[in-house]
Enzyme design. Structure first.
Site, PDB file in Angstrom:
ATOM      1  N   ASP A  13      33.181 132.220  62.609  1.00  0.00           N
ATOM      2  CA  ASP A  13      33.342 133.550  62.018  1.00  0.00           C
ATOM      3  C   ASP A  13      33.070 134.603  63.233  1.00  0.00           C
ATOM      4  O   ASP A  13      32.107 134.575  64.064  1.00  0.00           O
ATOM      5  CB  ASP A  13      32.219 134.081  61.007  1.00  0.00           C
ATOM      6  CG  ASP A  13      32.498 133.035  59.652  1.00  0.00           C
ATOM      7  OD1 ASP A  13      33.606 132.644  59.439  1.00  0.00           O
ATOM      8  OD2 ASP A  13      31.630 133.442  58.736  1.00  0.00           O
ATOM      9  N   GLY A  39      33.272 129.659  57.105  1.00  0.00           N
ATOM     10  CA  GLY A  39      34.002 128.833  56.254  1.00  0.00           C
ATOM     11  C   GLY A  39      33.440 128.515  54.901  1.00  0.00           C
ATOM     12  O   GLY A  39      32.607 128.364  54.724  1.00  0.00           O
ATOM     13  N   ALA A  42      32.071 125.162  54.505  1.00  0.00           N
ATOM     14  CA  ALA A  42      31.063 124.897  55.267  1.00  0.00           C
ATOM     15  C   ALA A  42      29.683 125.794  54.611  1.00  0.00           C
ATOM     16  O   ALA A  42      28.599 125.057  54.709  1.00  0.00           O
ATOM     17  CB  ALA A  42      31.402 125.071  56.687  1.00  0.00           C
ATOM     18  N   ASN A 185      35.299 135.377  41.867  1.00  0.00           N
ATOM     19  CA  ASN A 185      34.802 136.490  41.790  1.00  0.00           C
ATOM     20  C   ASN A 185      35.612 137.555  41.301  1.00  0.00           C
ATOM     21  O   ASN A 185      36.522 136.955  40.651  1.00  0.00           O
ATOM     22  CB  ASN A 185      34.350 137.182  43.203  1.00  0.00           C
ATOM     23  CG  ASN A 185      35.504 137.301  44.072  1.00  0.00           C
ATOM     24  OD1 ASN A 185      36.579 137.426  43.834  1.00  0.00           O
ATOM     25  ND2 ASN A 185      35.133 137.373  45.466  1.00  0.00           N
ATOM     26  N   MET A 222      29.728 138.638  40.302  1.00  0.00           N
ATOM     27  CA  MET A 222      29.937 139.993  40.082  1.00  0.00           C
ATOM     28  C   MET A 222      29.328 140.604  41.118  1.00  0.00           C
ATOM     29  O   MET A 222      28.830 141.801  40.764  1.00  0.00           O
ATOM     30  CB  MET A 222      30.038 140.545  38.783  1.00  0.00           C
ATOM     31  CG  MET A 222      30.921 139.618  37.740  1.00  0.00           C
ATOM     32  SD  MET A 222      30.353 139.927  35.915  1.00  0.00           S
ATOM     33  CE  MET A 222      31.009 141.695  35.949  1.00  0.00           C
ATOM     34  N   LYS A 225      26.179 143.203  40.154  1.00  0.00           N
ATOM     35  CA  LYS A 225      26.004 143.198  38.709  1.00  0.00           C
ATOM     36  C   LYS A 225      25.530 141.853  38.201  1.00  0.00           C
ATOM     37  O   LYS A 225      25.117 141.715  37.090  1.00  0.00           O
ATOM     38  CB  LYS A 225      27.433 143.617  38.164  1.00  0.00           C
ATOM     39  CG  LYS A 225      28.042 144.932  38.294  1.00  0.00           C
ATOM     40  CD  LYS A 225      29.328 144.973  37.670  1.00  0.00           C
ATOM     41  CE  LYS A 225      30.248 145.895  38.621  1.00  0.00           C
ATOM     42  NZ  LYS A 225      31.748 145.358  38.662  1.00  0.00           N
ATOM     43  N   ASP A 247      24.580 142.907  54.422  1.00  0.00           N
ATOM     44  CA  ASP A 247      25.941 142.188  54.632  1.00  0.00           C
ATOM     45  C   ASP A 247      26.323 141.187  53.685  1.00  0.00           C
ATOM     46  O   ASP A 247      25.326 140.392  53.108  1.00  0.00           O
ATOM     47  CB  ASP A 247      25.639 141.401  56.208  1.00  0.00           C
ATOM     48  CG  ASP A 247      27.110 140.926  56.512  1.00  0.00           C
ATOM     49  OD1 ASP A 247      27.912 140.657  55.755  1.00  0.00           O
ATOM     50  OD2 ASP A 247      27.127 140.217  57.721  1.00  0.00           O
ATOM     51  N   ASP A 253      29.472 132.357  48.363  1.00  0.00           N
ATOM     52  CA  ASP A 253      29.128 130.810  48.886  1.00  0.00           C
ATOM     53  C   ASP A 253      27.677 130.469  48.737  1.00  0.00           C
ATOM     54  O   ASP A 253      27.467 129.341  48.416  1.00  0.00           O
ATOM     55  CB  ASP A 253      29.640 130.643  50.478  1.00  0.00           C
ATOM     56  CG  ASP A 253      30.956 130.822  50.652  1.00  0.00           C
ATOM     57  OD1 ASP A 253      31.643 130.934  49.591  1.00  0.00           O
ATOM     58  OD2 ASP A 253      31.396 131.448  51.625  1.00  0.00           O
TER      59      ASP A 253
HETATM   60  O1  RIB Z   1      33.062 133.485  52.054  1.00  0.00           O
HETATM   61  C1  RIB Z   1      32.793 133.874  53.504  1.00  0.00           C
HETATM   62  C2  RIB Z   1      33.636 132.779  54.517  1.00  0.00           C
HETATM   63  O2  RIB Z   1      35.086 133.303  54.200  1.00  0.00           O
HETATM   64  C3  RIB Z   1      33.341 133.611  55.968  1.00  0.00           C
HETATM   65  O3  RIB Z   1      32.433 132.645  56.560  1.00  0.00           O
HETATM   66  C4  RIB Z   1      34.672 133.367  56.775  1.00  0.00           C
HETATM   67  O4  RIB Z   1      34.725 132.178  57.518  1.00  0.00           O
HETATM   68  C5  RIB Z   1      35.859 132.948  55.379  1.00  0.00           C
HETATM   69  O5  RIB Z   1      36.111 131.622  55.201  1.00  0.00           O
END
Ligand code: RIB
Length: 306
Positions: A13, A39, A42, A185, A222, A225, A247, A253
């Site tokens: 990223d 990712g 990951a 989502n 969501m 929410k 952020d 994830d």
């Molecule tokens: O969901 C966030 C991820 O989406 C980020 O880390 C970026 O790599 C994208 O895959």
């Protein structure tokens, strides 16, 4: 220990922070910048591993510096890397991310090695995969590989979580029906169903459409929410705690990684959602994606206070 197989993407990223996005043709100075492991696959693997889960990652990285760093990152997080492939003469996946002051993000992805992770390579791991108790999937690797993983899960009685992110209109709903959990989502749900999903009522209606297609458990994340779980028998809403988001990148994830780590232990869905919701909320209060994922001890402390 019951092992989780995360089959998905690895990215690096490249993140810039700004008070507002540049308009077309405009150049702006960013307020901050960093490069970090990311990712969706990951991220989910790292979240689960930091919470103490036994995780095997099945992915492809590039043969460049980003690929080397991604592999080292899995190792630092105690993730089984026996099936992390390094693809020759191929760049690692890269995500260019811009985060606004509100915490909202925009992401542009170059798949790189992720795009070369094909079903044949996945099947090289079949003996180890058959030993796993849960498979976690997203859509940043080729769809045929995702489908092969779903079929493998069905044939071996291994529960499958499918996070349809980023949303792909061409995703086969028949394959999604073979998964135990479908976790979009709101915007992914809207794109997949071709229905609005802004309000809770709209999310419900769109999720009902998927249930009518035969999907089993739909959990819609969501953001602030909370999360909604719907199946043929019931509907459960787990509200999120209110925090100031710094952020939101990778919050979905964080939710899925934590859900997987909890669900694989005892199969309790509501409890797994409640933990996952708290874990994702904690992650948005910090900058970065994996950098914002707490370890087991920090998370236990947070749960005591919240
Ligand atoms: O969901 C966030 C991820 O989406 C980020 O880390 C970026 O790599 C994208 O895959």
């Amino acid at each position: 220990m019951r092992k989780i197989a995360v089959i998905g993407s690895t990215m690096m990223d490249v993140v810039s922070y700004t008070d507002r996005m540049p308009a077309a043709g405009e150049t702006r100075m960013s307020a901050g910048f960093h490069i970090a492991a990311g990712g969706k696959g990951a991220n989910q693997a790292v979240a689960a591993a930091r919470l103490g889960a036994d995780v095997m990652m099945l992915t492809a990285v590039g043969d460049d510096l980003f690929g080397k760093n991604s592999l080292a990152n899995f190792e630092q997080n105690h993730i089984d890397t026996r099936h992390v492939l390094r693809i020759p003469e191929t760049a690692n996946g890269v995500a260019s991310i811009t985060v606004e002051e509100s915490g909202q993000n925009r992401i542009l992805i170059h798949a790189g090695a992720n795009g070369k992770f094909m079903p044949e390579q996945l099947m090289e791991a079949k003996n180890d995969l058959a030993e796993c108790s849960l498979i976690v999937l997203q859509l940043e690797i080729p769809l045929p590989t995702v489908y092969a993983a779903i079929d493998f899960g069905r044939q071996h009685n291994i529960p499958v979580i499918l996070n349809p992110a980023p949303a792909a209109k061409e995703l086969s709903l028949e394959k999604a029906c073979a998964c135990d959990f479908f976790m979009p989502n709101e915007s992914e749900l809207a794109l997949i169903t071709d229905m609005p999903a802004g309000s809770l009522e709209e999310v419900r209606a769109a999720a009902q459409k998927l249930l009518a297609h035969g999907l089993k458990n739909i959990i819609v994340t969501m953001g602030s929410k909370g999360a909604l779980w719907i199946n043929q028998e019931q509907e459960t809403m787990v509200p999120a705690l209110k925090v100031r988001a710094v952020d939101t990148t990778g919050a979905g994830d964080a939710f899925i990684g934590c859900f997987a780590a909890s669900y694989v232990l005892d199969g309790k869905i509501r409890q797994a959602m409640e933990r996952a919701s708290r874990y994702a909320t904690l992650s948005v209060t910090k900058a970065g994606t994996q950098d914002s994922y707490a370890d087991e001890r920090t998370f236990a402390g947070y749960l005591k206070e919240n």
